[in-house]
Write a protein that holds these residues in place. Structure first.
Motif, short mmCIF file in Angstrom:
data_model
loop_
_atom_site.label_atom_id
_atom_site.label_comp_id
_atom_site.label_asym_id
_atom_site.label_seq_id
_atom_site.Cartn_x
_atom_site.Cartn_y
_atom_site.Cartn_z
N GLU A 103 -6.62 -2.83 -4.01
CA GLU A 103 -6.67 -1.55 -4.73
C GLU A 103 -6.18 -0.41 -3.85
OE1 GLU A 103 -9.06 -4.54 -6.59
OE2 GLU A 103 -9.17 -3.73 -4.54
N GLU A 104 -6.50 -0.46 -2.58
CA GLU A 104 -6.04 0.59 -1.67
C GLU A 104 -4.53 0.50 -1.45
OE1 GLU A 104 -9.76 1.62 1.26
OE2 GLU A 104 -8.78 -0.32 1.52
N TRP A 105 -4.01 -0.72 -1.35
CA TRP A 105 -2.57 -0.90 -1.22
C TRP A 105 -1.84 -0.28 -2.42
CZ3 TRP A 105 1.60 -1.70 1.47
CH2 TRP A 105 2.74 -2.28 0.91
N GLU A 106 -2.34 -0.54 -3.61
CA GLU A 106 -1.73 0.04 -4.81
C GLU A 106 -1.83 1.56 -4.79
OE1 GLU A 106 -3.56 -1.82 -8.17
OE2 GLU A 106 -2.91 -3.84 -7.60
N ALA A 107 -2.97 2.08 -4.32
CA ALA A 107 -3.15 3.53 -4.27
C ALA A 107 -2.17 4.18 -3.30
CB ALA A 107 -4.59 3.87 -3.89
N VAL A 108 -1.94 3.54 -2.16
CA VAL A 108 -1.00 4.08 -1.17
C VAL A 108 0.39 4.19 -1.78
CG1 VAL A 108 0.21 3.54 0.98
CG2 VAL A 108 -2.28 3.36 0.88
N LEU A 109 0.83 3.16 -2.48
CA LEU A 109 2.16 3.19 -3.09
C LEU A 109 2.24 4.21 -4.22
CD1 LEU A 109 3.02 -0.63 -3.17
CD2 LEU A 109 3.77 1.09 -1.51
N LEU A 110 1.18 4.30 -5.02
CA LEU A 110 1.18 5.26 -6.13
C LEU A 110 1.23 6.70 -5.61
CD1 LEU A 110 -0.97 5.06 -9.34
CD2 LEU A 110 -0.72 7.21 -8.13
N VAL A 111 0.39 7.01 -4.63
CA VAL A 111 0.36 8.37 -4.09
C VAL A 111 1.68 8.69 -3.38
CG1 VAL A 111 -0.77 9.90 -2.42
CG2 VAL A 111 -2.15 8.46 -3.93
N SER A 112 2.25 7.72 -2.69
CA SER A 112 3.54 7.94 -2.03
C SER A 112 4.61 8.27 -3.07
CB SER A 112 3.95 6.71 -1.23
OG SER A 112 3.03 6.44 -0.19
N LYS A 113 4.58 7.56 -4.19
CA LYS A 113 5.52 7.86 -5.28
C LYS A 113 5.34 9.29 -5.77
CE LYS A 113 4.18 6.94 -9.32
NZ LYS A 113 3.64 6.26 -10.52
N LEU A 114 4.10 9.72 -5.94
CA LEU A 114 3.83 11.07 -6.43
C LEU A 114 4.26 12.12 -5.41
CD1 LEU A 114 0.35 10.54 -8.12
CD2 LEU A 114 2.59 10.71 -9.22
N ILE A 115 4.14 11.81 -4.13
CA ILE A 115 4.60 12.75 -3.10
C ILE A 115 6.10 12.94 -3.20
CG2 ILE A 115 4.93 13.03 -0.60
CD1 ILE A 115 2.12 11.82 -0.24
#
Length: 272
Positions: A103-115
């Motif tokens: 779940e944290e791996w997915e969150a890192v990629l999602l937030v990076s996309k939003l950045i």
């Protein structure tokens, strides 16, 4: 502002991509490429593939905005991460970051996309002569939500007067105001925190709230991992080098919004 260190220089030029005013796209792309290469040389050395990324734009029905994209494949970096954020946690990353969850791996990629989305310019109105854009075009001002998100990112390294809890709170709020409060975004926002991690001299940086792992460390630990199948399904011609370039530039962008190491700042102060 003319920062003395590579992270600051990259941060400033990335914030210029979506800034208001006339921009010469070729000059802006050259500045971003130069700043990426400088930080990449310091961080990644000869294995860096940051040169495969450029600043460019694509025409959409809703307009045209500048952002980071793969030069040869001609796709925006956040679009690649959009399809990657449901990928399985790579064994190589798990080995480097043993406490990291799926779940944290997915969150890192999602937030990076939003950045990456936040750093893009606001869409320009669609033109009748699509594809015939001048080299210098006036960019519209950032929306309030986008501007607040960019300011919250910049504050991580620049607002030394704010406690890490304040930085975390304003970043979570700004992210959701910009990206909308979908269940995935709300869950990801709760997983982020601005923390002082590592050695005592480490400055604040974007981390996972549970494990304390820095986003940049997690992303760069995926360097060399095979292209996820979910990404290849959408971009079948994407090469391994291009995927590595996405990982490299994502990690470097995250580093750009981290505070410089205290020992570096001390060295700079002494040398003046």
């Amino acid at each position: 502002m003319n920062p003395s260190w590579p992270r600051g220089r990259l941060r400033d030029v990335l914030l210029c991509v979506g800034g208001r005013g006339d921009v010469n796209e070729a000059d802006l792309s050259a500045a971003v490429t130069s700043a990426l290469r400088e930080l990449a040389a310091e961080t990644l050395g000869e294995r860096s593939l940051a040169e495969l990324v450029t600043v460019g734009a694509e025409d959409h029905p809703w307009g045209r905005s500048l952002g980071l994209r793969l030069a040869d494949y001609d796709v925006e970096l956040p679009d690649v991460l959009l399809y990657a954020d449901q990928s399985d946690l790579p064994p190589q990353v798990k080995e480097s970051c043993p406490t990291l969850s799926q779940e944290e791996w997915e969150a890192v990629l999602l937030v990076s996309k939003l950045i990456f989305r936040g750093l893009q310019s606001e869409p320009e109105p669609a033109r009748d002569d699509a594809g015939q854009h001048p080299q210098a075009t006036p960019r519209p001002p950032r929306s309030v939500a986008r501007e607040q998100f960019c300011q919250a990112l910049a504050a991580i390294s620049e607002r030394v007067d704010l406690h890490q809890h304040e930085l975390t709170g304003q970043l979570r709020t700004a992210l959701l105001n910009f990206a909308s409060e979908t269940p995935d975004n709300k869950e990801a926002a709760q997983r982020i925190a601005v923390l002082h991690t590592g050695e005592p001299q480490q400055g604040p940086r974007l981390c996972l709230s549970r494990s304390g792992l820095a986003f940049s460390k997690v992303v760069l630990s995926a360097d060399g991992c095979p292209v996820p199948s979910c990404v290849l399904e959408e971009f079948p011609d994407l090469t391994q080098d291009e995927w590595n370039a996405v990982i490299h530039v994502t990690g470097l962008t995250l580093m750009a919004f981290e505070a410089e190491l205290a020992r570096d700042v001390g060295i700079a102060t002494v040398s003046r």
